[in-house]
Scaffold this motif. Sequence first.
Motif, PDB file in Angstrom:
ATOM      1  N   ILE A   1       4.030  -7.382   2.150  1.00 58.48           N
ATOM      2  CA  ILE A   1       3.375  -7.490   3.459  1.00 58.48           C
ATOM      3  C   ILE A   1       4.254  -6.867   4.536  1.00 58.48           C
ATOM      4  O   ILE A   1       3.769  -6.145   5.413  1.00 58.48           O
ATOM      5  CB  ILE A   1       3.044  -8.960   3.776  1.00 58.48           C
ATOM      6  CG1 ILE A   1       1.916  -9.439   2.871  1.00 58.48           C
ATOM      7  CG2 ILE A   1       2.667  -9.138   5.239  1.00 58.48           C
ATOM      8  CD1 ILE A   1       1.638 -10.925   2.957  1.00 58.48           C
ATOM      9  N   ALA A   2       5.555  -7.127   4.471  1.00 62.30           N
ATOM     10  CA  ALA A   2       6.471  -6.574   5.470  1.00 62.30           C
ATOM     11  C   ALA A   2       6.501  -5.048   5.404  1.00 62.30           C
ATOM     12  O   ALA A   2       6.444  -4.370   6.433  1.00 62.30           O
ATOM     13  CB  ALA A   2       7.870  -7.149   5.270  1.00 62.30           C
TER      14      ALA A   2
ATOM     15  N   GLY B   1       4.195  -3.088   4.095  1.00 63.15           N
ATOM     16  CA  GLY B   1       2.870  -2.596   4.461  1.00 63.15           C
ATOM     17  C   GLY B   1       2.644  -2.588   5.959  1.00 63.15           C
ATOM     18  O   GLY B   1       1.969  -1.710   6.496  1.00 63.15           O
ATOM     19  N   SER B   2       3.225  -3.553   6.652  1.00 63.35           N
ATOM     20  CA  SER B   2       3.039  -3.600   8.105  1.00 63.35           C
ATOM     21  C   SER B   2       3.759  -2.453   8.806  1.00 63.35           C
ATOM     22  O   SER B   2       3.411  -2.093   9.927  1.00 63.35           O
ATOM     23  CB  SER B   2       3.512  -4.943   8.659  1.00 63.35           C
ATOM     24  OG  SER B   2       4.915  -5.046   8.541  1.00 63.35           O
ATOM     25  N   LEU B   3       4.749  -1.858   8.156  1.00 63.77           N
ATOM     26  CA  LEU B   3       5.432  -0.708   8.751  1.00 63.77           C
ATOM     27  C   LEU B   3       4.516   0.511   8.815  1.00 63.77           C
ATOM     28  O   LEU B   3       4.662   1.359   9.691  1.00 63.77           O
ATOM     29  CB  LEU B   3       6.691  -0.366   7.948  1.00 63.77           C
ATOM     30  CG  LEU B   3       7.805  -1.402   7.976  1.00 63.77           C
ATOM     31  CD1 LEU B   3       8.926  -0.973   7.036  1.00 63.77           C
ATOM     32  CD2 LEU B   3       8.339  -1.578   9.379  1.00 63.77           C
TER      33      LEU B   3
ATOM     34  N   TRP C   1       1.175   0.364   9.033  1.00 63.20           N
ATOM     35  CA  TRP C   1      -0.055   0.065   9.758  1.00 63.20           C
ATOM     36  C   TRP C   1       0.157   0.350  11.231  1.00 63.20           C
ATOM     37  O   TRP C   1       1.154  -0.058  11.823  1.00 63.20           O
ATOM     38  CB  TRP C   1      -0.433  -1.400   9.569  1.00 63.20           C
ATOM     39  CG  TRP C   1      -1.667  -1.782  10.317  1.00 63.20           C
ATOM     40  CD1 TRP C   1      -2.949  -1.513   9.978  1.00 63.20           C
ATOM     41  CD2 TRP C   1      -1.730  -2.501  11.548  1.00 63.20           C
ATOM     42  NE1 TRP C   1      -3.811  -2.013  10.902  1.00 63.20           N
ATOM     43  CE2 TRP C   1      -3.080  -2.626  11.892  1.00 63.20           C
ATOM     44  CE3 TRP C   1      -0.783  -3.026  12.399  1.00 63.20           C
ATOM     45  CZ2 TRP C   1      -3.510  -3.268  13.037  1.00 63.20           C
ATOM     46  CZ3 TRP C   1      -1.208  -3.673  13.543  1.00 63.20           C
ATOM     47  CH2 TRP C   1      -2.560  -3.789  13.852  1.00 63.20           C
ATOM     48  N   SER C   2      -0.768   1.051  11.814  1.00 61.21           N
ATOM     49  CA  SER C   2      -0.698   1.285  13.255  1.00 61.21           C
ATOM     50  C   SER C   2      -2.099   1.110  13.828  1.00 61.21           C
ATOM     51  O   SER C   2      -3.082   1.565  13.244  1.00 61.21           O
ATOM     52  CB  SER C   2      -0.174   2.685  13.555  1.00 61.21           C
ATOM     53  OG  SER C   2      -1.055   3.657  13.044  1.00 61.21           O
ATOM     54  N   PRO C   3      -2.182   0.459  14.948  1.00 64.43           N
ATOM     55  CA  PRO C   3      -3.511   0.250  15.531  1.00 64.43           C
ATOM     56  C   PRO C   3      -4.098   1.583  15.994  1.00 64.43           C
ATOM     57  O   PRO C   3      -3.382   2.474  16.439  1.00 64.43           O
ATOM     58  CB  PRO C   3      -3.248  -0.685  16.709  1.00 64.43           C
ATOM     59  CG  PRO C   3      -1.804  -0.537  17.011  1.00 64.43           C
ATOM     60  CD  PRO C   3      -1.131  -0.129  15.742  1.00 64.43           C
TER      61      PRO C   3
END
Length: 147
Positions: A87-88, A90-92, A94-96
């Motif tokens: 998750i950590a 993967g969050s790198l 991800w960008s809105p």
Amino acid sequence: MNNDEIIRQLADRFMAGDTSLDEEQQLYRYFTGEEVAEDLLPLRGLFCSFAAMKPDEEVVAECKPKAAHLHFYKVFVGVAASIALMIAVGSLFWSPERQDYCEAYVYNQHVTDPEKVMQEVYGTMQTIHQNDGANVDHQLHDIFGTD
């Protein structure tokens, strides 16, 4: 008849109240030992408690759960840590997404046209720039109550 079968019969007789003191001692020794059959593990705590209450005898071993429970805990923690790491990472990546809409309230009216909103912003900025000196001083005096 093997030892586990004898212990099963003794445990049944113990629950019925039909065991002698020697048979109870045999049960206590078995359940405080290292090797306890899987199907008898639920009774281990009961017999360990009884064995611990006997002050004149030394308990052979501490009543601990089998190492299999510890192994399960390690596996569970490892899986949880792996999921947290995924998750950590993967969050790198991800960008809105950029928002392609404009929304404002101009003179109490809802406006979504970007050109109209920017026109009002530009006009307001021009008004502030033209009246910067006297108007700002007057507003500050009003806010702080000074002359």
